[in-house]
Motif scaffolding. Structure first.
Motif, PDB file in Angstrom:
ATOM      1  N   ILE A  68       0.951  -1.456   0.093  1.00  0.00           N
ATOM      2  CA  ILE A  68      -0.090   0.153  -0.533  1.00  0.00           C
ATOM      3  C   ILE A  68       0.900   1.389   0.025  1.00  0.00           C
ATOM      4  CG2 ILE A  68      -1.538   1.412   1.012  1.00  0.00           C
ATOM      5  CD1 ILE A  68      -2.808  -1.572   2.660  1.00  0.00           C
ATOM      6  N   ALA A  69       1.648   1.213   1.172  1.00  0.00           N
ATOM      7  CA  ALA A  69       2.626   2.522   0.710  1.00  0.00           C
ATOM      8  C   ALA A  69       3.805   2.875  -0.221  1.00  0.00           C
ATOM      9  CB  ALA A  69       4.113   1.910   2.141  1.00  0.00           C
ATOM     10  N   ARG A  70       3.742   1.120  -0.823  1.00  0.00           N
ATOM     11  CA  ARG A  70       4.467   1.638  -2.236  1.00  0.00           C
ATOM     12  C   ARG A  70       3.547   2.150  -3.151  1.00  0.00           C
ATOM     13  NH1 ARG A  70       9.519   2.324  -4.879  1.00  0.00           N
ATOM     14  NH2 ARG A  70      10.217   1.371  -3.488  1.00  0.00           N
ATOM     15  N   HIS A  71       2.393   1.563  -3.704  1.00  0.00           N
ATOM     16  CA  HIS A  71       1.014   1.874  -4.185  1.00  0.00           C
ATOM     17  C   HIS A  71       1.399   3.915  -4.190  1.00  0.00           C
ATOM     18  CE1 HIS A  71      -3.121   3.274  -4.757  1.00  0.00           C
ATOM     19  NE2 HIS A  71      -3.062   1.915  -5.882  1.00  0.00           N
ATOM     20  N   GLN A  72       0.864   4.154  -3.204  1.00  0.00           N
ATOM     21  CA  GLN A  72       0.455   5.406  -2.715  1.00  0.00           C
ATOM     22  C   GLN A  72       2.232   6.570  -3.190  1.00  0.00           C
ATOM     23  OE1 GLN A  72      -2.400   5.188  -2.799  1.00  0.00           O
ATOM     24  NE2 GLN A  72      -2.595   6.689  -0.546  1.00  0.00           N
ATOM     25  N   LEU A  73       3.457   6.038  -3.542  1.00  0.00           N
ATOM     26  CA  LEU A  73       4.158   6.887  -3.812  1.00  0.00           C
ATOM     27  C   LEU A  73       4.122   6.525  -5.190  1.00  0.00           C
ATOM     28  CD1 LEU A  73       7.463   8.090  -3.086  1.00  0.00           C
ATOM     29  CD2 LEU A  73       8.472   4.963  -2.777  1.00  0.00           C
ATOM     30  N   ASP A  74       3.979   5.153  -5.590  1.00  0.00           N
ATOM     31  CA  ASP A  74       3.828   5.575  -7.073  1.00  0.00           C
ATOM     32  C   ASP A  74       3.191   6.164  -7.592  1.00  0.00           C
ATOM     33  OD1 ASP A  74       6.500   3.495  -6.566  1.00  0.00           O
ATOM     34  OD2 ASP A  74       5.024   1.519  -7.178  1.00  0.00           O
ATOM     35  N   HIS A  75       2.211   5.757  -7.534  1.00  0.00           N
ATOM     36  CA  HIS A  75       0.544   6.490  -8.268  1.00  0.00           C
ATOM     37  C   HIS A  75       1.013   8.349  -8.261  1.00  0.00           C
ATOM     38  CE1 HIS A  75      -1.099   3.090 -10.107  1.00  0.00           C
ATOM     39  NE2 HIS A  75      -0.238   2.471  -8.919  1.00  0.00           N
ATOM     40  N   TYR A  76       0.945   8.371  -6.898  1.00  0.00           N
ATOM     41  CA  TYR A  76       0.844  10.129  -6.263  1.00  0.00           C
ATOM     42  C   TYR A  76       2.217  10.718  -5.348  1.00  0.00           C
ATOM     43  CZ  TYR A  76      -3.664   7.434  -6.702  1.00  0.00           C
ATOM     44  OH  TYR A  76      -5.146   7.389  -7.415  1.00  0.00           O
ATOM     45  N   ALA A  77       3.039  10.031  -5.169  1.00  0.00           N
ATOM     46  CA  ALA A  77       4.013  10.605  -4.634  1.00  0.00           C
ATOM     47  C   ALA A  77       3.955  10.610  -3.483  1.00  0.00           C
ATOM     48  CB  ALA A  77       5.165  11.603  -5.216  1.00  0.00           C
ATOM     49  N   LEU A  78       3.012   9.876  -2.720  1.00  0.00           N
ATOM     50  CA  LEU A  78       2.970  10.453  -1.242  1.00  0.00           C
ATOM     51  C   LEU A  78       3.900   9.214  -0.291  1.00  0.00           C
ATOM     52  CD1 LEU A  78      -1.363  10.980  -1.253  1.00  0.00           C
ATOM     53  CD2 LEU A  78       0.934  12.314  -0.593  1.00  0.00           C
ATOM     54  N   THR A  79       4.633   9.408   0.390  1.00  0.00           N
ATOM     55  CA  THR A  79       4.938   8.621   1.799  1.00  0.00           C
ATOM     56  C   THR A  79       4.423   8.122   2.379  1.00  0.00           C
ATOM     57  OG1 THR A  79       7.342   9.346   0.580  1.00  0.00           O
ATOM     58  CG2 THR A  79       7.498   8.202   1.922  1.00  0.00           C
ATOM     59  N   TYR A  80       4.553   6.837   2.711  1.00  0.00           N
ATOM     60  CA  TYR A  80       4.184   6.632   4.234  1.00  0.00           C
ATOM     61  C   TYR A  80       5.041   5.318   4.822  1.00  0.00           C
ATOM     62  CZ  TYR A  80      -0.226   9.351   3.065  1.00  0.00           C
ATOM     63  OH  TYR A  80      -1.210  10.409   2.618  1.00  0.00           O
ATOM     64  N   ASP A  81       4.831   5.518   6.033  1.00  0.00           N
ATOM     65  CA  ASP A  81       5.449   4.059   6.857  1.00  0.00           C
ATOM     66  C   ASP A  81       5.167   3.188   6.685  1.00  0.00           C
ATOM     67  OD1 ASP A  81       7.175   3.027   7.973  1.00  0.00           O
ATOM     68  OD2 ASP A  81       7.830   4.676   9.977  1.00  0.00           O
ATOM     69  N   PRO A  82       4.669   2.048   6.149  1.00  0.00           N
ATOM     70  CA  PRO A  82       3.819   1.166   6.285  1.00  0.00           C
ATOM     71  C   PRO A  82       4.160   0.630   7.532  1.00  0.00           C
ATOM     72  CG  PRO A  82       6.094   0.169   5.285  1.00  0.00           C
ATOM     73  CD  PRO A  82       6.483   2.316   5.670  1.00  0.00           C
ATOM     74  N   ASP A  83       4.748   0.969   9.216  1.00  0.00           N
ATOM     75  CA  ASP A  83       4.627   0.597  10.207  1.00  0.00           C
ATOM     76  C   ASP A  83       3.783   1.541  10.985  1.00  0.00           C
ATOM     77  OD1 ASP A  83       5.907  -1.726   9.635  1.00  0.00           O
ATOM     78  OD2 ASP A  83       8.529  -0.886   9.866  1.00  0.00           O
ATOM     79  N   LEU A  84       3.450   2.402  10.885  1.00  0.00           N
ATOM     80  CA  LEU A  84       2.836   3.619  11.385  1.00  0.00           C
ATOM     81  C   LEU A  84       2.321   3.804  10.951  1.00  0.00           C
ATOM     82  CD1 LEU A  84       6.744   4.743  12.997  1.00  0.00           C
ATOM     83  CD2 LEU A  84       4.702   3.139  14.235  1.00  0.00           C
ATOM     84  N   GLU A  85       2.096   4.256   9.830  1.00  0.00           N
ATOM     85  CA  GLU A  85       1.002   4.988   8.521  1.00  0.00           C
ATOM     86  C   GLU A  85       0.129   4.433   7.322  1.00  0.00           C
ATOM     87  OE1 GLU A  85       3.005   9.878   8.398  1.00  0.00           O
ATOM     88  OE2 GLU A  85       4.343   8.136   7.100  1.00  0.00           O
ATOM     89  N   VAL A  86       0.249   3.172   8.006  1.00  0.00           N
ATOM     90  CA  VAL A  86      -0.818   2.309   6.616  1.00  0.00           C
ATOM     91  C   VAL A  86      -2.186   1.200   7.556  1.00  0.00           C
ATOM     92  CG1 VAL A  86      -1.147   0.283   4.378  1.00  0.00           C
ATOM     93  CG2 VAL A  86       0.686   2.325   5.090  1.00  0.00           C
TER      94      VAL A  86
END
Length: 396
Positions: free
Chosen positions: A81-99
């Motif tokens: 999910i974090a990779r999807h947000q980065l690849d499609h929208y350039a949004l960076t999320y920590d998969p451990d804390l923000e997903v």
């Protein structure tokens, strides 16, 4: 319904008293009893990609997810999910804390509102709205404040001045949906810029339902509100595998936001389902890694179906609001000499052998939605062709 033991108190919690059986259950049952084609409820009539289904089978056989998965979701999916947000929208999320993985987007919406809204808080929602919004706001004890999208120049438009006027000192949260169900509207960059400015100015939280993010057509573009200045720290973005990969029964959704907001939502979510969809989480992790061509082909297929149904509805005499996103077409029945969407939809299975949904069920202001009817086009082409042939009888 009242209770026994001499009490006159209703059995159903008063906050839910206004919500009876959903219109989807009623119309789906009508489709079965009449043999009508069901273009009411928004579920595909084919499964999603075979490799994704096989990934779920493989997870089951390998014993992955057959017991309780981790509360936030399996690490593979959170990372995807974090990779999807980065690849499609350039949004960076920590998969451990923000997903956070949820039992579909519906639970994500409910958990977000239960976590963030207290009695007396006002929640602004764009009207017409997905029916679970109203129930979730009610369960949280909040007050629903609808801002109505109104038709103009072939699309339903947001009145930004009306949105600003709806904000009061009691407003806690904006609940947005884009691409928008049922109207098919996709909020533009200009509209989102003004919404972001308002949210920052009034220090509002925002929950964005983006489950149709990959179903945008023509020149429309899905732009996450979290990508606008000042919005990442106040926005909870909700996504779902069901609409993108045509596995609606798997109930895999997710939340992305700041660690603080995700922790708040998780606090509510853990007392709803706790966890769900274990083996399917591994499969959706693989689905999110599908190449860009999958998403392009998916859009192209749905666009062709949209065009087929829209043309058929126009030929049958409806005014058609050609959707820029989702897999629903909203129509106006007044050119057919009708004005009551409920009566029209209840009679349509017998008249034409097709089931649709009256948009008025998605409105507080029922009169604003009375002449509008929604059709779903997430069906096989032969089914849509037969529905169009049946609807042609209305033109006479």
């Amino acid at each position: 319904m009242t209770s026994t033991a001499g009490s006159a108190r209703p059995l159903l919690n008063r906050r839910l008293a206004e919500f009876g059986t959903t219109i989807f259950a009623e119309m789906s049952a009508l489709a079965v009893t009449t043999g009508a084609i069901n273009l009411g409820q928004g579920f595909p009539d084919t499964d999603g990609p075979e490799p994704v289904r096989e990934a779920a089978v493989r997870a089951l056989r390998d014993g992955r997810g057959n017991q309780y998965p981790p509360g936030p979701g399996v690490p593979e999916l959170r990372t995807a999910i974090a990779r999807h947000q980065l690849d499609h929208y350039a949004l960076t999320y920590d998969p451990d804390l923000e997903v956070l993985v949820t039992a579909g987007a519906t639970e994500a919406i409910a958990a977000s509102l239960l976590a963030l809204v207290e009695p007396g808080d006002e929640v602004i929602a764009l009207e017409p709205y997905y029916d679970s919004y109203a129930a979730s706001i009610a369960m949280a004890g909040g007050t629903r404040v609808p801002v109505t999208l109104r038709p103009s120049d072939g699309r339903f438009r947001l009145d930004l001045d009306g949105l600003r006027d709806a904000v009061t000192p009691r407003t806690r949260l904006l609940l947005l949906n884009t691409p928008h169900n049922p109207t098919g509207t996709v909020l533009t960059r200009a509209e989102l810029t003004e919404i972001a400015r308002l949210a920052v100015e009034r220090d509002l939280l925002v929950v964005t339902d983006e489950v149709y993010e990959h179903l945008v057509f023509d020149d429309a573009e899905h732009i996450p509100l979290a990508s606008f200045p000042g919005m990442r720290e106040r926005t909870i973005s909700i996504g779902s595998a069901g609409k993108t990969f045509s596995f609606t029964g798997w109930k895999v959704g997710w939340v992305t936001s700041t660690p603080e907001l995700v922790a708040a939502v998780r606090s509510a979510k853990q007392y709803l389902t706790y966890v769900a969809s274990g083996p399917f989480q591994y499969a959706i992790a693989e689905a999110l890694a599908l190449p860009a061509s999958f998403f392009a082909d998916f859009r192209a297929d749905m666009r062709a179906k949209r065009d087929l149904l829209s043309a058929g509805l126009t030929a049958a005499g409806f005014d058609v609001y050609r959707p820029a996103g989702t897999y629903f077409v909203t129509t106006d029945i007044r050119p057919l000499g009708e004005s009551d969407g409920f009566a029209f939809c209840r009679a349509l299975p017998e008249r034409a052998g097709v089931v649709a949904i009256p948009n008025a069920v998605f409105y507080d202001h029922r009169e604003a939605g009375a002449p509008f009817v929604r059709f779903a086009f997430c069906k096989r082409m032969p089914v849509l062709e037969e529905a169009v042939a049946r609807l042609a009888s209305l033109a006479g």
